[in-house]
Design a protein around this motif. Structure first.
Motif, PDB file in Angstrom:
ATOM      1  N   ARG A 281     -10.159 -25.794  21.336  1.00  0.00           N
ATOM      2  CA  ARG A 281     -10.379 -24.407  20.925  1.00  0.00           C
ATOM      3  C   ARG A 281      -9.542 -24.005  19.701  1.00  0.00           C
ATOM      4  O   ARG A 281      -9.520 -22.849  19.312  1.00  0.00           O
ATOM      5  CB  ARG A 281     -10.038 -23.482  22.092  1.00  0.00           C
ATOM      6  N   ARG A 282      -8.878 -24.977  19.089  1.00  0.00           N
ATOM      7  CA  ARG A 282      -7.945 -24.638  18.023  1.00  0.00           C
ATOM      8  C   ARG A 282      -8.619 -24.037  16.799  1.00  0.00           C
ATOM      9  O   ARG A 282      -9.646 -24.523  16.347  1.00  0.00           O
ATOM     10  CB  ARG A 282      -7.173 -25.898  17.592  1.00  0.00           C
ATOM     11  N   GLU A 283      -8.043 -22.959  16.295  1.00  0.00           N
ATOM     12  CA  GLU A 283      -8.537 -22.334  15.065  1.00  0.00           C
ATOM     13  C   GLU A 283      -7.512 -22.444  13.949  1.00  0.00           C
ATOM     14  O   GLU A 283      -7.847 -22.481  12.785  1.00  0.00           O
ATOM     15  CB  GLU A 283      -8.807 -20.842  15.305  1.00  0.00           C
ATOM     16  N   LYS A 284      -6.242 -22.432  14.337  1.00  0.00           N
ATOM     17  CA  LYS A 284      -5.165 -22.531  13.350  1.00  0.00           C
ATOM     18  C   LYS A 284      -4.661 -23.966  13.332  1.00  0.00           C
ATOM     19  O   LYS A 284      -4.629 -24.625  14.376  1.00  0.00           O
ATOM     20  CB  LYS A 284      -3.997 -21.611  13.732  1.00  0.00           C
ATOM     21  N   THR A 285      -4.263 -24.436  12.150  1.00  0.00           N
ATOM     22  CA  THR A 285      -3.730 -25.795  12.092  1.00  0.00           C
ATOM     23  C   THR A 285      -2.286 -25.780  12.560  1.00  0.00           C
ATOM     24  O   THR A 285      -1.362 -25.716  11.770  1.00  0.00           O
ATOM     25  CB  THR A 285      -3.783 -26.363  10.666  1.00  0.00           C
TER      26      THR A 285
ATOM     27  N   THR B   7      -6.210 -21.139  20.895  1.00  0.00           N
ATOM     28  CA  THR B   7      -6.660 -21.059  19.501  1.00  0.00           C
ATOM     29  C   THR B   7      -5.513 -21.371  18.533  1.00  0.00           C
ATOM     30  O   THR B   7      -5.744 -21.761  17.393  1.00  0.00           O
ATOM     31  CB  THR B   7      -7.173 -19.644  19.165  1.00  0.00           C
TER      32      THR B   7
ATOM     33  N   ARG C 235      -3.421 -19.047  17.580  1.00  0.00           N
ATOM     34  CA  ARG C 235      -3.106 -17.816  16.824  1.00  0.00           C
ATOM     35  C   ARG C 235      -1.714 -17.274  17.146  1.00  0.00           C
ATOM     36  O   ARG C 235      -0.960 -16.907  16.248  1.00  0.00           O
ATOM     37  CB  ARG C 235      -4.123 -16.718  17.142  1.00  0.00           C
TER      38      ARG C 235
END
Ligand code: 5GP
Ligand code: MG
Ligand code: MG
Length: 180
Positions: A133-137, A103, A105
């Motif tokens: 699955r990346r959530e953070k840039t 992610t 994170r």
């Protein structure tokens, strides 16, 4: 233990080749910078040990252990420091060595902490990148392999503390974690 693996994704030979390639790049990029190379315990231990031996310039090593309050399969993103660095990062070029970015994170948190501590530069070298699955840039500067959205183990990566000692990276059979 090998029978718990569905498929070998990256063999020992493929991993060594990637360490050689990344090591050559890092040697070039960090010439005269005397970077502080930080291993994120425990998953990155194998990768750290292999890659630093392919970097042919002055580097200093340090280790950090963070826990991300997740379950065994993923992180939660609120990172707690279990073991902090011995060396100050202030004014230093820092290279974080990680096993896998999922992610993002964990690394988003760690990178901002090191910048807050006034590192001169913070770059990320990860063996595996799971961009789906990346959530953070957060984008790693050096990547070994891009992995599909599967749970992988071996070469430092664990499931419930096991499988770190496999010499390759493989996909764990879902039956192994479904029975827990
Ligand atoms: P992130 O904060 O980027 O979501 O998670 C990074 C951490 O989650 C990794 O350092 C690792 O501990 C764990 N993780 C994420 N994906 C996998 C995986 O496929 N296999 C294993 N063993 N750990 C993973
Ligand atoms: Mg890790
Ligand atoms: Mg783990």
């Amino acid at each position: 233990m090998n029978s718990d693996i569905k498929e070998i994704l990256y063999s020992q030979e493929q991993i060594q080749r990637v360490c050689q390639e990344l090591g050559a790049k890092l040697t070039n990029d960090y010439q005269d910078k005397k970077p502080l190379v930080i291993c994120v315990l425990k998953g990155a231990v194998m990768f750290m040990a292999d890659i630093v031996r392919k970097i042919d310039t002055y580097i200093e090593l340090d280790f950090m252990d963070v826990s991300s309050y997740g379950n065994e399969m993923e992180s939660s993103g609120s990172v707690k420091i279990i073991k902090d660095l011995d060396v100050s990062v202030k004014g230093r070029d820092v290279l974080i060595v990680e096993d896998i970015i999922d992610t993002g994170r964990t690394l988003a948190c760690l990178a901002s902490l090191l910048k807050h501590r006034q590192a001169k530069s913070v770059k990320i070298c990860t063996l595996l990148d799971k961009p789906d699955r990346r959530e953070k840039t957060i984008s790693p500067d050096y990547v070994g392999f891009q992995v599909p959205n599967e749970f992988v183990v071996g070469y430092g990566l664990d499931y419930q503390g096991f499988y770190r000692n496999l010499p390759y990276v493989g996909i764990l059979k879902p039956a192994v974690y479904e029975k827990n």
